[in-house]
Design an enzyme around this catalytic site. Sequence first.
Site, mmCIF file in Angstrom:
data_model
loop_
_atom_site.group_PDB
_atom_site.id
_atom_site.type_symbol
_atom_site.label_atom_id
_atom_site.label_comp_id
_atom_site.label_asym_id
_atom_site.label_seq_id
_atom_site.Cartn_x
_atom_site.Cartn_y
_atom_site.Cartn_z
ATOM 1 N N HIS A 150 50.747 -40.168 10.635
ATOM 2 C CA HIS A 150 51.052 -40.002 11.780
ATOM 3 C C HIS A 150 50.404 -38.859 12.529
ATOM 4 O O HIS A 150 49.614 -38.077 11.989
ATOM 5 C CB HIS A 150 52.804 -39.755 11.991
ATOM 6 C CG HIS A 150 53.103 -38.392 11.338
ATOM 7 N ND1 HIS A 150 53.612 -38.066 10.130
ATOM 8 C CD2 HIS A 150 53.308 -37.068 12.019
ATOM 9 C CE1 HIS A 150 53.713 -36.780 10.040
ATOM 10 N NE2 HIS A 150 53.447 -35.947 11.182
ATOM 11 N N HIS A 197 58.277 -42.123 12.448
ATOM 12 C CA HIS A 197 57.153 -41.704 13.480
ATOM 13 C C HIS A 197 55.602 -42.089 12.996
ATOM 14 O O HIS A 197 55.279 -41.894 11.960
ATOM 15 C CB HIS A 197 57.128 -40.059 13.947
ATOM 16 C CG HIS A 197 56.853 -39.178 12.832
ATOM 17 N ND1 HIS A 197 56.898 -39.458 11.508
ATOM 18 C CD2 HIS A 197 56.527 -37.892 12.978
ATOM 19 C CE1 HIS A 197 56.802 -38.380 10.684
ATOM 20 N NE2 HIS A 197 56.217 -37.559 11.797
ATOM 21 N N HIS A 211 48.569 -31.864 15.378
ATOM 22 C CA HIS A 211 48.149 -31.923 13.972
ATOM 23 C C HIS A 211 48.179 -33.435 14.075
ATOM 24 O O HIS A 211 48.685 -34.304 14.520
ATOM 25 C CB HIS A 211 49.059 -31.373 13.088
ATOM 26 C CG HIS A 211 50.571 -32.198 13.034
ATOM 27 N ND1 HIS A 211 51.396 -31.684 13.753
ATOM 28 C CD2 HIS A 211 50.946 -33.075 12.279
ATOM 29 C CE1 HIS A 211 52.421 -32.448 13.523
ATOM 30 N NE2 HIS A 211 52.253 -33.197 12.691
ATOM 31 N N HIS A 243 61.614 -31.028 6.907
ATOM 32 C CA HIS A 243 61.876 -31.203 8.456
ATOM 33 C C HIS A 243 63.168 -31.622 8.486
ATOM 34 O O HIS A 243 63.963 -32.514 7.808
ATOM 35 C CB HIS A 243 61.052 -32.294 9.062
ATOM 36 C CG HIS A 243 59.530 -32.092 9.094
ATOM 37 N ND1 HIS A 243 59.123 -31.115 10.079
ATOM 38 C CD2 HIS A 243 58.442 -32.742 8.847
ATOM 39 C CE1 HIS A 243 57.952 -31.119 9.963
ATOM 40 N NE2 HIS A 243 57.318 -32.006 9.213
ATOM 41 N N TYR A 252 52.141 -27.654 6.673
ATOM 42 C CA TYR A 252 51.000 -27.536 7.478
ATOM 43 C C TYR A 252 49.929 -26.792 7.245
ATOM 44 O O TYR A 252 50.339 -25.512 6.689
ATOM 45 C CB TYR A 252 51.593 -27.133 8.730
ATOM 46 C CG TYR A 252 52.635 -28.058 9.506
ATOM 47 C CD1 TYR A 252 52.264 -29.210 10.316
ATOM 48 C CD2 TYR A 252 53.914 -27.832 9.300
ATOM 49 C CE1 TYR A 252 53.055 -30.097 10.793
ATOM 50 C CE2 TYR A 252 54.955 -28.933 9.918
ATOM 51 C CZ TYR A 252 54.321 -29.825 10.560
ATOM 52 O OH TYR A 252 55.309 -30.594 11.319
ATOM 53 N N GLU A 262 48.557 -31.696 8.217
ATOM 54 C CA GLU A 262 50.126 -31.782 7.616
ATOM 55 C C GLU A 262 49.881 -32.916 6.399
ATOM 56 O O GLU A 262 49.032 -33.938 6.502
ATOM 57 C CB GLU A 262 51.126 -32.204 8.503
ATOM 58 C CG GLU A 262 52.575 -32.409 7.863
ATOM 59 C CD GLU A 262 53.369 -32.814 8.977
ATOM 60 O OE1 GLU A 262 53.095 -33.315 10.119
ATOM 61 O OE2 GLU A 262 54.737 -32.700 8.706
HETATM 62 O O1 LIG Z 1 56.326 -29.271 17.297
HETATM 63 C C1 LIG Z 1 55.989 -29.802 16.297
HETATM 64 C C2 LIG Z 1 56.709 -30.575 15.656
HETATM 65 C C3 LIG Z 1 56.318 -31.201 14.341
HETATM 66 C C4 LIG Z 1 57.095 -32.376 13.786
HETATM 67 C C5 LIG Z 1 56.476 -32.891 12.712
HETATM 68 O O2 LIG Z 1 55.135 -32.762 12.581
HETATM 69 C C6 LIG Z 1 56.888 -34.174 12.217
HETATM 70 O O3 LIG Z 1 57.773 -34.451 12.349
HETATM 71 O O4 LIG Z 1 56.022 -34.673 11.171
HETATM 72 FE FE LIG Z 2 54.002 -34.092 11.596
#
Ligand SMILES: O=C/C=C/C=C(\O)C(=O)O
Ligand SMILES: [Fe+2]
Length: 304
Positions: A150, A197, A211, A243, A252, A262
Amino acid sequence: MGILRLAHVDVRTPDLDLSAAYYTEVMGLQQVQRTDDCVYLKCWDEEDHHSLRMRYNPRTGMDSFTFRVEEEDDLHELEKKVEAYGCPTSRVSRGEAVGQGESLRFEVPSGQIMELVWDIEKTGNMLGKHNPSPVPPPDLPGIAPPRMDHMLVNAEEVAESAAFFIDVLGMRMTEQVLDGNGHQLGVWLAGNTRSPHDIAIVNGPNGALHHWAYWLDDWDHIRKAADTLAFNGVQIDQGPTRHGVTRGNTIYFFDPLGIRNEVFTGGYWVDPDTEILTWTEDNFGKGLFYYENVISQRFLRMHT
Ligand SMILES: O=C/C=C/C=C(\O)C(=O)O
Ligand SMILES: [Fe+2]
């Protein structure tokens, strides 16, 4: 019908050799083609010609990002919808881009250049199609992720951008972060995949890339990736951690030119009728980094 998945990300680098060395030796991608000013790279389990194009340019940045549509006719349908929304579109003809046929280009409301394509050159993964090995060769260098997963772009007006991806392009929202006034600070969007996502949009400067992420098959591979990064002296930005949003595990880090990468695994499956998950601003810290419950200024403010 409509948007299927992320196909490739096209970025600029002032040092093509250094970038190519990092993405092949540390990230562990396959270099599939090199021209005078471009390097094309892919992961070992990807079928498409490439998932990353790096082009020489004195200034680091993102040229564009490309999503694949499900059917050839979708290009025409989405062209009409994007034009009706008020974004001018252009066609890139077959033969103009390496590894793909005709595509549709336009600027999304947050300023990034997006491309849609159906006709992609299929060069196959590293396993082959006859009696394929279930695993890649054991001596692949670096992290060697199976595929790109993603990406995340920034937008000054997240709600406007999200509405474009949902109402015009037909993507599905899986999660969102709302401020105290109910305004979207971040949205997570899926194409026709079971992923939480394929692209996310978080508040930040228009035009910016935050990213892109590579998939790893399990949490232990995230741990190994951290070892590989530390061994190679790569600057880690955050993690290994989890997350809240997507429930994924993550690290990251920055490539040698400062582009954030990432690696990601886990997360849940979505169905077309899965209900949207909502986070409130006071829980944004946990939403992004569930264990730390804090978001660094570097994570919020560093973009490409
Ligand atoms: O502000 C950045 C939020 C990042 C979230 C992710 O990279 C993700 O859900 O993979
Ligand atoms: Fe991400």
